[in-house]
Motif scaffolding. Sequence first.
Motif, PDB file in Angstrom:
ATOM      1  N   GLN A 108       0.844  -1.199   0.000  1.00 50.77           N
ATOM      2  CA  GLN A 108       0.000   0.000   0.000  1.00 50.77           C
ATOM      3  C   GLN A 108       0.875   1.243   0.000  1.00 50.77           C
ATOM      4  O   GLN A 108       1.754   1.400   0.845  1.00 50.77           O
ATOM      5  CB  GLN A 108      -0.897  -0.011   1.241  1.00 50.77           C
ATOM      6  N   SER A 109       0.683   2.102  -0.985  1.00 49.08           N
ATOM      7  CA  SER A 109       1.373   3.397  -1.063  1.00 49.08           C
ATOM      8  C   SER A 109       2.878   3.289  -1.238  1.00 49.08           C
ATOM      9  O   SER A 109       3.601   4.263  -1.026  1.00 49.08           O
ATOM     10  CB  SER A 109       1.065   4.250   0.183  1.00 49.08           C
ATOM     11  N   VAL A 110       3.375   2.104  -1.589  1.00 40.98           N
ATOM     12  CA  VAL A 110       4.795   1.909  -1.897  1.00 40.98           C
ATOM     13  C   VAL A 110       4.890   0.943  -3.073  1.00 40.98           C
ATOM     14  O   VAL A 110       3.911   0.274  -3.427  1.00 40.98           O
ATOM     15  CB  VAL A 110       5.584   1.330  -0.692  1.00 40.98           C
ATOM     16  N   LYS A 111       6.064   0.839  -3.673  1.00 40.53           N
ATOM     17  CA  LYS A 111       6.256  -0.114  -4.747  1.00 40.53           C
ATOM     18  C   LYS A 111       6.081  -1.527  -4.214  1.00 40.53           C
ATOM     19  O   LYS A 111       6.412  -1.822  -3.058  1.00 40.53           O
ATOM     20  CB  LYS A 111       7.642   0.048  -5.360  1.00 40.53           C
ATOM     21  N   ALA A 112       5.594  -2.409  -5.064  1.00 38.86           N
ATOM     22  CA  ALA A 112       5.300  -3.782  -4.648  1.00 38.86           C
ATOM     23  C   ALA A 112       6.523  -4.479  -4.071  1.00 38.86           C
ATOM     24  O   ALA A 112       6.437  -5.198  -3.071  1.00 38.86           O
ATOM     25  CB  ALA A 112       4.746  -4.582  -5.818  1.00 38.86           C
ATOM     26  N   GLU A 113       7.692  -4.253  -4.675  1.00 38.78           N
ATOM     27  CA  GLU A 113       8.883  -4.939  -4.194  1.00 38.78           C
ATOM     28  C   GLU A 113       9.256  -4.498  -2.771  1.00 38.78           C
ATOM     29  O   GLU A 113       9.749  -5.291  -1.968  1.00 38.78           O
ATOM     30  CB  GLU A 113      10.072  -4.736  -5.138  1.00 38.78           C
ATOM     31  N   MET A 114       9.008  -3.236  -2.448  1.00 39.68           N
ATOM     32  CA  MET A 114       9.281  -2.757  -1.094  1.00 39.68           C
ATOM     33  C   MET A 114       8.334  -3.416  -0.092  1.00 39.68           C
ATOM     34  O   MET A 114       8.738  -3.815   1.006  1.00 39.68           O
ATOM     35  CB  MET A 114       9.140  -1.238  -1.025  1.00 39.68           C
ATOM     36  N   LEU A 138       6.976  -1.856  17.151  1.00 39.14           N
ATOM     37  CA  LEU A 138       6.983  -2.238  15.738  1.00 39.14           C
ATOM     38  C   LEU A 138       7.168  -1.000  14.856  1.00 39.14           C
ATOM     39  O   LEU A 138       7.864  -1.045  13.842  1.00 39.14           O
ATOM     40  CB  LEU A 138       5.682  -2.955  15.364  1.00 39.14           C
ATOM     41  N   GLU A 139       6.547   0.097  15.253  1.00 38.69           N
ATOM     42  CA  GLU A 139       6.707   1.344  14.496  1.00 38.69           C
ATOM     43  C   GLU A 139       8.175   1.758  14.466  1.00 38.69           C
ATOM     44  O   GLU A 139       8.709   2.155  13.419  1.00 38.69           O
ATOM     45  CB  GLU A 139       5.875   2.447  15.118  1.00 38.69           C
ATOM     46  N   ALA A 140       8.839   1.673  15.609  1.00 40.58           N
ATOM     47  CA  ALA A 140      10.255   2.054  15.690  1.00 40.58           C
ATOM     48  C   ALA A 140      11.111   1.160  14.813  1.00 40.58           C
ATOM     49  O   ALA A 140      12.049   1.627  14.151  1.00 40.58           O
ATOM     50  CB  ALA A 140      10.724   1.973  17.142  1.00 40.58           C
ATOM     51  N   ILE A 141      10.789  -0.129  14.773  1.00 40.10           N
ATOM     52  CA  ILE A 141      11.546  -1.078  13.961  1.00 40.10           C
ATOM     53  C   ILE A 141      11.343  -0.799  12.474  1.00 40.10           C
ATOM     54  O   ILE A 141      12.289  -0.811  11.688  1.00 40.10           O
ATOM     55  CB  ILE A 141      11.125  -2.528  14.301  1.00 40.10           C
ATOM     56  N   ILE A 142      10.115  -0.512  12.098  1.00 37.79           N
ATOM     57  CA  ILE A 142       9.815  -0.229  10.690  1.00 37.79           C
ATOM     58  C   ILE A 142      10.414   1.106  10.269  1.00 37.79           C
ATOM     59  O   ILE A 142      10.879   1.269   9.140  1.00 37.79           O
ATOM     60  CB  ILE A 142       8.284  -0.237  10.457  1.00 37.79           C
ATOM     61  N   LYS A 143      10.434   2.062  11.195  1.00 39.32           N
ATOM     62  CA  LYS A 143      10.935   3.410  10.903  1.00 39.32           C
ATOM     63  C   LYS A 143      12.464   3.463  10.833  1.00 39.32           C
ATOM     64  O   LYS A 143      13.042   4.337  10.192  1.00 39.32           O
ATOM     65  CB  LYS A 143      10.430   4.379  11.973  1.00 39.32           C
ATOM     66  N   TYR A 149       4.812   4.525   5.572  1.00 35.95           N
ATOM     67  CA  TYR A 149       3.927   4.869   6.679  1.00 35.95           C
ATOM     68  C   TYR A 149       4.142   3.890   7.836  1.00 35.95           C
ATOM     69  O   TYR A 149       3.339   2.975   8.038  1.00 35.95           O
ATOM     70  CB  TYR A 149       2.468   4.856   6.226  1.00 35.95           C
ATOM     71  N   PRO A 150       5.202   4.062   8.615  1.00 32.16           N
ATOM     72  CA  PRO A 150       5.543   3.109   9.674  1.00 32.16           C
ATOM     73  C   PRO A 150       4.477   2.960  10.763  1.00 32.16           C
ATOM     74  O   PRO A 150       4.235   1.848  11.233  1.00 32.16           O
ATOM     75  CB  PRO A 150       6.858   3.669  10.241  1.00 32.16           C
ATOM     76  N   ARG A 151       3.853   4.048  11.171  1.00 27.88           N
ATOM     77  CA  ARG A 151       2.842   3.957  12.227  1.00 27.88           C
ATOM     78  C   ARG A 151       1.634   3.153  11.763  1.00 27.88           C
ATOM     79  O   ARG A 151       1.163   2.250  12.473  1.00 27.88           O
ATOM     80  CB  ARG A 151       2.401   5.357  12.659  1.00 27.88           C
ATOM     81  N   LYS A 152       1.152   3.500  10.594  1.00 28.15           N
ATOM     82  CA  LYS A 152      -0.012   2.806  10.066  1.00 28.15           C
ATOM     83  C   LYS A 152       0.286   1.320   9.868  1.00 28.15           C
ATOM     84  O   LYS A 152      -0.525   0.450  10.218  1.00 28.15           O
ATOM     85  CB  LYS A 152      -0.443   3.440   8.741  1.00 28.15           C
ATOM     86  N   MET A 153       1.455   1.009   9.312  1.00 26.00           N
ATOM     87  CA  MET A 153       1.824  -0.382   9.095  1.00 26.00           C
ATOM     88  C   MET A 153       1.980  -1.132  10.413  1.00 26.00           C
ATOM     89  O   MET A 153       1.576  -2.297  10.522  1.00 26.00           O
ATOM     90  CB  MET A 153       3.132  -0.465   8.296  1.00 26.00           C
ATOM     91  N   GLU A 164     -11.260  -8.960   6.775  1.00 27.95           N
ATOM     92  CA  GLU A 164     -11.424  -8.739   8.211  1.00 27.95           C
ATOM     93  C   GLU A 164     -10.217  -8.023   8.819  1.00 27.95           C
ATOM     94  O   GLU A 164     -10.302  -7.477   9.927  1.00 27.95           O
ATOM     95  CB  GLU A 164     -11.630 -10.077   8.928  1.00 27.95           C
ATOM     96  N   PHE A 165      -9.110  -8.027   8.108  1.00 25.28           N
ATOM     97  CA  PHE A 165      -7.889  -7.436   8.648  1.00 25.28           C
ATOM     98  C   PHE A 165      -7.821  -5.945   8.332  1.00 25.28           C
ATOM     99  O   PHE A 165      -8.139  -5.519   7.219  1.00 25.28           O
ATOM    100  CB  PHE A 165      -6.659  -8.141   8.064  1.00 25.28           C
ATOM    101  N   LYS A 166      -7.383  -5.167   9.314  1.00 23.58           N
ATOM    102  CA  LYS A 166      -7.194  -3.737   9.086  1.00 23.58           C
ATOM    103  C   LYS A 166      -6.143  -3.541   7.999  1.00 23.58           C
ATOM    104  O   LYS A 166      -5.127  -4.207   7.978  1.00 23.58           O
ATOM    105  CB  LYS A 166      -6.721  -3.062  10.382  1.00 23.58           C
ATOM    106  N   GLY A 167      -6.415  -2.615   7.105  1.00 22.56           N
ATOM    107  CA  GLY A 167      -5.475  -2.344   6.031  1.00 22.56           C
ATOM    108  C   GLY A 167      -5.703  -3.184   4.792  1.00 22.56           C
ATOM    109  O   GLY A 167      -4.994  -3.036   3.799  1.00 22.56           O
ATOM    110  N   ILE A 168      -6.695  -4.077   4.834  1.00 21.65           N
ATOM    111  CA  ILE A 168      -7.010  -4.889   3.651  1.00 21.65           C
ATOM    112  C   ILE A 168      -8.438  -4.600   3.217  1.00 21.65           C
ATOM    113  O   ILE A 168      -9.403  -5.050   3.853  1.00 21.65           O
ATOM    114  CB  ILE A 168      -6.826  -6.399   3.924  1.00 21.65           C
TER     115      ILE A 168
END
Length: 253
Positions: free
Chosen positions: A54-60, A89-94, A102-106, A144-148
């Motif tokens: 979402q909002s990034v290239k597929a490979e990323m 998790l946000e800190a790890i993604i960021k 979007y680290p927080r959302k992810m 049922e999953f958030k973000g899908i």
Amino acid sequence: MEKYYEELNAKCQDVAKEVIGDNSILSDNMLKAEEREFLLSDWNAFLIGLIADQSVKAEMAWRLPYYLSKRLGYFDFNKIIKEQNVESLEAIIKEKPALHRYPRKMAEYIFFAIKTIVEKYDSKVENIWKNDLNAEHVVAKLEEFKGISHKKAALGTLLLVRDFGVTLNNLSCIDIAYDVHVRRIFLRMGLTDKDNIKDVTTKARNICNEFPGSLTLPFWVAGREYCRPTNPNCEECYLNQFCMKRTELGKDL
């Protein structure tokens, strides 16, 4: 018109077989060997990759599960629920280089997904479809999953069948992706006069009622490689014989 649809569908199915190697989520063009092997080794990674798409290239998006596991030092969903939270998790993604735009959302989406898989599916994503191979039900469960969204759930189900080799039933419920390349080529070919999801998906069902989603790849590649926004390469496009507006486009562009 029925014969036209049959011939167009046959051409698309042949093209799909030719281009899948270079355009699959699992292709060398998309992922490195270790990233691909990680996806194939753990179905839980599939869900995280789908959420991240979402909002990034597929490979990323699809390499995120691999690098998340590296930064965590593990990929055990039960352990993640016990030892991590949305903030960690946000800190790890960021952490640079960031794994997502979007680290927080992810982080929120991923933590919720992991919690749901642990509590509802015995910690295994494959239990979503293992005992129920109805594609329509798989789409509904992924929603049922958030973000899908429904659109992403349908895409995920398509990828399970097309790229990951999962055998599902009731493939007629998986529609063609309402993608910018698909929309453009449907309009230019004269397959539809309106750019809306209802008209595009309805026409795709007319072309391939048994599995309209199978048309996504051949139309997407044709739109990206040949039927470009400007200066379309009609002469080399493998769908040019089916393009009812080819002459008109040549004049307009």
